[in-house]
Enzyme design. Sequence first.
Site, short mmCIF file in Angstrom:
data_model
loop_
_atom_site.label_atom_id
_atom_site.label_comp_id
_atom_site.label_asym_id
_atom_site.label_seq_id
_atom_site.Cartn_x
_atom_site.Cartn_y
_atom_site.Cartn_z
N ASP A 148 43.08 37.88 39.51
CA ASP A 148 43.30 37.25 38.20
C ASP A 148 43.64 35.78 38.37
O ASP A 148 44.07 35.34 39.44
CB ASP A 148 44.43 37.96 37.45
CG ASP A 148 45.77 37.88 38.18
OD1 ASP A 148 45.76 38.09 39.41
OD2 ASP A 148 46.80 37.63 37.55
N GLU A 149 43.42 35.03 37.32
CA GLU A 149 43.83 33.63 37.23
C GLU A 149 43.49 32.85 38.50
O GLU A 149 44.36 32.26 39.14
CB GLU A 149 45.33 33.55 36.90
CG GLU A 149 45.64 34.17 35.54
CD GLU A 149 47.12 34.13 35.16
OE1 GLU A 149 47.96 34.11 36.07
OE2 GLU A 149 47.42 34.12 33.94
#
Length: 456
Positions: A148-149
């Site tokens: 993620d991210e």
Amino acid sequence: MSVSSPFKMRLVHLDLKGAPPKVSYLAEVFPLFRALGANGLLIEYEDMFPYNGHLRLLRAKHAYSPSEIREILHLATLSELEVIPLVQTFGHMEFVLKHDALAHLREVALFPNTLSPHEAESLALVRTMIGQVMELHPGARWLHIGCDEVYYLGEGEASRQWLRQGQNNKAKLCLSHVKAVASHVLAQHPTTTPLVWDDMLRAIPEDQLSASGVPQLVEPVLWDYGADLDIHGKALLMEKYRECGFSRLWAASAFKGATGASQALTPIEHHLRNHMQWLQVAGGGPADMLQGIILTGWQRYDHFSVLCELLPVGIPSLAICLQSLLRGGFAEDVKARVEDFLGISSLEITDFASEEAASFPGSDILALVTQVSLQLRSSVDALLERDSLLARWSTLEQELQAALQRVFYPDAVEEWLEENVHPSLQRLRGLLQDLSEAAGPQPLLASPCPDTGQEP
């Protein structure tokens, strides 16, 4: 137990990159998690995992030992909680890439959060981390590989050169790394399915996502922690993933740690609304695709952020959210059940918790943190009293420190107190010192004040 939840799996997320609980405290709360309706744990070890060999430098000061990991897994088994380990393999790699010895594997030299997908050593690093984690989690049905991210992806010099070639783009770059990591997991552990956070996949066109081969390798975890998430939009996203070839999906809500990087008290109503909306998403999405829901409980927004709500502080919120998921909604009978589980006569839903006594593990921390958060700063600012005020808060500080030390390691205790207690007490001590100096030394024999005959 009558269960009407659309989520077969209900996992409590333990974010250990901040204020990791001692194993003794986990022994206390695992049975409570199970009683409230959880049947699994997502354990994000980060630097609390006992990495060894050339990765030993990744260990935090109080990292769990291999025997403690085995004890945690044993305790989880006793409470019928299936454990899914989480290993970051792309984004949120700060705890790895902050070290000088591994800094050359950063996507962008200045930022330690993203792993470069171009270096052969990057994939070797990830494989070693996964291997060590899986060695202590034999038979795990799932392994969460993060992803993620992935900030700054495509902005490193190697990525810039790669993006200038042919039909290359950032989505392809992302998918190729996810595929490489997931393929390795499945090659080495054929019965283990990789999970990934879905935020890097959401905007990728269907045809590109379908052609990548990733849908046959991983199960995406759709996360949204808002109190007003787009229910229809989530249903459409689930349908998109189904069309791309994903056979199973997961949801991710939040019971704490999602309403402010330095939040000290948990706003239960926000998190309850988030879970009620996820129940609506589950009811309106493609049938039988949802494998389960992960109730995230973030302890830091990233490796370098301050602590947000401590685990014991978030337990009433977790209880309300789990029971609401289990019962398919929230009503007064759910609230009454939670109050019974927590040993509290009246749980506040729409405002921060009161200082009322409770009996769940860590309830003393919740009561003391509530006093600090709601009263310490205001009382110091107002300076309602002088020396007695300092004595009062110094005593409470000692009580809170003792309570925290029972659950957390010394560095987490010190960090929380430094962030939330010491600044105000230092201001108070400084003010009292200034007042004392301004008053000047008192004579041994003071003269009576005029008219009153009282000492000055």
